[in-house]
Design an enzyme around this catalytic site. Sequence first.
Site, PDB file in Angstrom:
ATOM      1  CE  LYS A 125      -4.168   2.832   3.939  1.00  0.00           C
ATOM      2  NZ  LYS A 125      -3.642   1.594   4.582  1.00  0.00           N
ATOM      3  CB  SER A 133      -0.939  -0.001   1.215  1.00  0.00           C
ATOM      4  OG  SER A 133      -0.193   0.190   2.389  1.00  0.00           O
TER       5      SER A 133
END
Lengths: 208, 208
Positions: free
Chosen positions: A165, A128
Amino acid sequence: MDKDLTFKQRQVLEAIRRFQQENGYPPTMRELAELLGMASAAGIHKMLLSLQEKGVLRRREGGKSRSYHIVGDEAAPGRGRTRPCPIIGNVVAGMPELAVEEREGELYLDSDWVGQEDIFLLRVRGHSMIDADIRDGDLLVVQLTQTCRNGDIIIAMLDEEATVKRFYREKERIRLQPENQTMQPIYIPGDDPGFRIIGKVKGLLRKY
Amino acid sequence: MDKDLTFKQRQVLEAIRRFQQENGYPPTMRELAELLGMASAAGIHKMLLSLQEKGVLRRREGGKSRSYHIVGDEAAPGRGRTRPCPIIGNVVAGMPELAVEEREGELYLDSDWVGQEDIFLLRVRGHSMIDADIRDGDLLVVQLTQTCRNGDIIIAMLDEEATVKRFYREKERIRLQPENQTMQPIYIPGDDPGFRIIGKVKGLLRKY
DNA sequence: GAAAAAAGTGAACATCTGTTCAAAAAAGAC
DNA sequence: GTCTTTTTTGAACAGATGTTCACTTTTTTC
């Protein structure tokens, strides 16, 4: 500072250094005496005291055996130069108590590099963050903190699950941006109780 | 070989390692017992014997105090489990003597992580390896070696200049492939005297 | 050479340390 | 459950180790 040592004192110092080098632990006084051809431990004892007064020798605790070390020697206990950092396989609920079950091991890292704050190492799962050049299997140096700025890469708990993130605070919500063009950002309402920031990424280790 | 250790035995081993790291000398059995919350030295004594039988622990001489050391760490007796690694700003002619003028500093790295071979740290300049997720400013862990395989990321001298490229041996030539779509590969004739392999990349450190 | 400092000896002592033993508790294997 | 293995305890002991003391020898300093 080494100039005000007598020849004998320097000899003792050198013997300690050699013994430590060869055996991995310091000598006892009687071992030192035998090494230097002396008959009694008392002489060594006196000598070590004077070496201690001159500041070239130190001992961690009085009375303990084999506890002398030479000041300025690299082999001496280097508290501060490196520090053990636990490797966490998965972030689990209950952080930041760092659930022991998930401990993969630990690495000693240079304090100059990771700083003095409370940190751990987290192994990256998935792709990610590939656009931020973070790969599957990399180890992230994570600093435990609740405070972070826009654009920081953070570790967050989201409904019992940990994610890596990039963090952006928007008007009424928080945006968690995966650094992967094929993935969509996650939006968190300001009052979501299932959301919690664990820490932010300070560094990265990769092994080929 | 580490797999046939019980949890407790691994705990003892870890305590020994940490004590050695922090103090510069190994613990006594009673110190170990206290560290692990045990009431008697006898339990530790038995545990050390079994660890010795399994070959993960060794002692220089029986009966001597503080004389145990962990087999994996014995390669560098007394130097603990980290080793200093020089940071090189630029690879210059005359390698692998590691010209001192270019030394930026040094970092202590975990021996478990970088291994025992001869290594240094090289700071990356430019974006030629961005597709391999290596960024400008990253530190590469470089192992000094002349032998490398197809696909290895290597450090090579090419006409007095150092480059980081991926290595491929082709029929009559060597191909150095930049991991950047906008750049072209470099082809080296097999007999080019200006070409020399310095080492290959074993790891990467990044700081945010 | 005389005085002072450093180095060394030998013995005695208290504590630390490794070792052994018997037994019990805890954890796994079956 | 039973059985085995592992882990822990408590006590005791022998030898190792640090410490102190009085005293001698050697070296340095004046």
